[in-house]
Motif scaffolding. Structure first.
Motif, PDB file in Angstrom:
ATOM      1  N   THR A 195      -3.784   4.343  -1.048  1.00  0.00           N
ATOM      2  CA  THR A 195      -5.207   4.667  -0.881  1.00  0.00           C
ATOM      3  C   THR A 195      -5.435   6.109  -0.444  1.00  0.00           C
ATOM      4  O   THR A 195      -6.574   6.538  -0.287  1.00  0.00           O
ATOM      5  CB  THR A 195      -5.833   3.719   0.152  1.00  0.00           C
ATOM      6  OG1 THR A 195      -5.045   3.749   1.356  1.00  0.00           O
ATOM      7  CG2 THR A 195      -5.889   2.301  -0.382  1.00  0.00           C
ATOM      8  N   ASP A 196      -4.346   6.881  -0.228  1.00  0.00           N
ATOM      9  CA  ASP A 196      -4.477   8.288   0.177  1.00  0.00           C
ATOM     10  C   ASP A 196      -4.395   9.201  -1.040  1.00  0.00           C
ATOM     11  O   ASP A 196      -3.549   9.001  -1.920  1.00  0.00           O
ATOM     12  CB  ASP A 196      -3.354   8.682   1.151  1.00  0.00           C
ATOM     13  CG  ASP A 196      -3.432   7.901   2.446  1.00  0.00           C
ATOM     14  OD1 ASP A 196      -4.555   7.498   2.804  1.00  0.00           O
ATOM     15  OD2 ASP A 196      -2.382   7.713   3.079  1.00  0.00           O
ATOM     16  N   ASN A 239       0.810  -1.220   0.000  1.00  0.00           N
ATOM     17  CA  ASN A 239       0.000   0.000   0.000  1.00  0.00           C
ATOM     18  C   ASN A 239       0.847   1.277   0.000  1.00  0.00           C
ATOM     19  O   ASN A 239       0.429   2.310   0.503  1.00  0.00           O
ATOM     20  CB  ASN A 239      -0.956   0.013   1.196  1.00  0.00           C
ATOM     21  CG  ASN A 239      -2.153   0.933   0.963  1.00  0.00           C
ATOM     22  OD1 ASN A 239      -2.468   1.285  -0.169  1.00  0.00           O
ATOM     23  ND2 ASN A 239      -2.814   1.332   2.027  1.00  0.00           N
ATOM     24  N   ARG A 253       0.183   6.440   1.522  1.00  0.00           N
ATOM     25  CA  ARG A 253      -0.388   5.155   1.130  1.00  0.00           C
ATOM     26  C   ARG A 253      -1.038   5.266  -0.247  1.00  0.00           C
ATOM     27  O   ARG A 253      -1.488   6.341  -0.655  1.00  0.00           O
ATOM     28  CB  ARG A 253      -1.415   4.710   2.169  1.00  0.00           C
ATOM     29  CG  ARG A 253      -0.802   4.399   3.517  1.00  0.00           C
ATOM     30  CD  ARG A 253      -1.845   4.163   4.573  1.00  0.00           C
ATOM     31  NE  ARG A 253      -2.635   5.355   4.835  1.00  0.00           N
ATOM     32  CZ  ARG A 253      -3.212   5.633   6.004  1.00  0.00           C
ATOM     33  NH1 ARG A 253      -3.063   4.806   7.017  1.00  0.00           N
ATOM     34  NH2 ARG A 253      -3.919   6.732   6.158  1.00  0.00           N
TER      35      ARG A 253
END
Length: 405
Positions: free
Chosen positions: A168-169, A104, A166
């Motif tokens: 996902t950020d 990630n 990350r």
């Protein structure tokens, strides 16, 4: 007594700020933070004639050790000592370097979406020593020419953190850096490590230190194996526990190898050191060797695990919430206190004037109110204040300030 009551009201009024200050200095920080763990390594193999210093977490600054911590981060964080590092020596013009995968991790090759206080962030082109950079496939890479073995590198990285964006950020903000000054560095032996917890303002010591100078009570346990009883009452009582010394390697048994020098701990708070030398046949000889090392500035130093951790407070530690939180939390609190203090003060002044008037009338003393400061026999009435002049029967004057809202 009357005027002391007035001043006590003023004190209460001022202490609105006292209560506010105490409230703001909380006992814990409301922040995202991972404690900093200690680490201790030796760059070399110690021998009695070739001591190797033990390096721990903390940079010597005067008589203190500076440890940098990162707080208020937004994103991922990983202890570099937990990653599975691979050492690459061929197949790339950038070799040698270490690399490891992080799940990630937004590894776009940018130097603005990760931070490590151990290494300088850089791009792959024009690599320098002591740098860290990102590659594709969630990979982080480190160039550190002081290491050439993945296992040794992994051990040295224990307690050192990488903060990163990350995958996902959408965005990432670098952590706020703070420097904490400690009396001792953060150490580690085996699985036991000191821990700096900035969020709670504490340092938990799990590792003890003993500097030997030859004044200890040494006894001969077996041939050339010297034991010191009651080494430390807080010593972890386990024979095979890992220890570090500047002059000797650790042994795991009392007589594991009659030809090996070394150091070990045993039950009953005892430290054993086996030291071979033809001239070192008695405890007195061994103590003389310790004293000589101490005098030369290379004392025999032992790191060992503590039976019971010792908790210290971080010096001058404080945690102040963000300013926006302070405004929201205190506006109504302060306004209410101001209004109440003002009302109490006005009522007190009216009471004072009434009581003084009755007192003067009952005693027959002469009283005069003066609007501004004028020549007077003493300085008990401050300038530009209304004062009450009361004269005794013999004419002795007394000035008292009148406090108005």
């Amino acid at each position: 007594h009357i005027f002391l009551r007035v001043f006590s009201k003023i004190t209460i009024f001022a202490c609105v700020f006292c209560a506010f200050s105490a409230w703001a200095d909380t006992t814990t920080c409301d922040i995202d933070y991972i404690p900093v763990t200690g680490n201790s390594i030796q760059n070399g193999t110690p021998t009695p004639t070739n001591p190797v210093e033990i390096e721990s977490v903390g940079t010597k600054v005067g008589n203190k050790y500076a440890v940098q911590v990162a707080v208020n981060y937004d994103g991922g964080v990983v202890d570099l000592g937990t990653l599975n590092w691979v050492y690459l020596t061929t197949g790339s013009v950038l070799a040698p370097y270490f690399y490891a995968s992080i799940s990630n991790f937004q590894s776009s090759g940018s130097v603005t979406n990760f931070y490590c206080n151990e290494y300088k962030a850089t791009k792959r082109a024009g690599l320098e020593d002591k740098t860290i950079f990102a590659d594709s496939n969630h990979t982080i890479e480190v160039r550190d020419l002081s290491f050439s073995d993945a296992a040794a590198f992994k051990k040295a990285m224990s307690g050192k953190y990488l903060y990163y964006q990350r995958a996902t950020d959408e965005t990432w903000v670098a952590p706020t850096l703070k420097t904490v000054y400690l009396d001792e560095p953060l150490r580690k032996v085996g699985e036991y490590a000191d821990v700096l917890d900035y969020k709670n303002g504490t340092i938990t010591r799990n590792v003890g230190v003993k500097v030997l100078d030859g004044t200890e009570s040494w006894g001969l346990h077996s041939i050339n194996q010297y034991g010191i009883a009651n080494f430390n009452t807080n010593l972890y009582h386990k024979r095979d526990t890992f220890v570090l010394t500047t002059h000797l390697l650790k042994q795991t048994a009392l007589i594991a190898d009659a030809k090996s020098e070394g150091v070990l701990l045993a039950a009953g708070s005892t430290l054993y050191i086996r030291r071979f030398a033809s001239q070192m046949s008695t405890p007195a000889d061994f103590k003389s060797w310790l004293a000589e090392q101490y005098a030369n500035g290379t004392p025999v130093t032992v790191y060992y695990p503590l039976e019971t951790p010792v908790v210290e407070q971080i010096e001058n530690w404080s945690c102040i919430p963000p300013i926006t939180d302070i405004k929201i939390a205190t506006t109504k609190f302060v306004d209410d206190e101001f209004a109440q203090a003002e009302a109490n003060l006005a009522a007190t002044v009216q009471t004072i004037e009434s009581v003084v008037s009755r007192t003067i009338a009952q005693t027959g003393q002469i009283a005069t109110l003066h609007e501004t400061k004028q020549t007077r026999p003493d300085e008990s009435c401050p300038a530009n204040m209304k004062c009450l002049l009361v004269q005794d029967e013999d004419g002795t004057p007394h000035w008292y300030p009148i406090i108005e809202p």
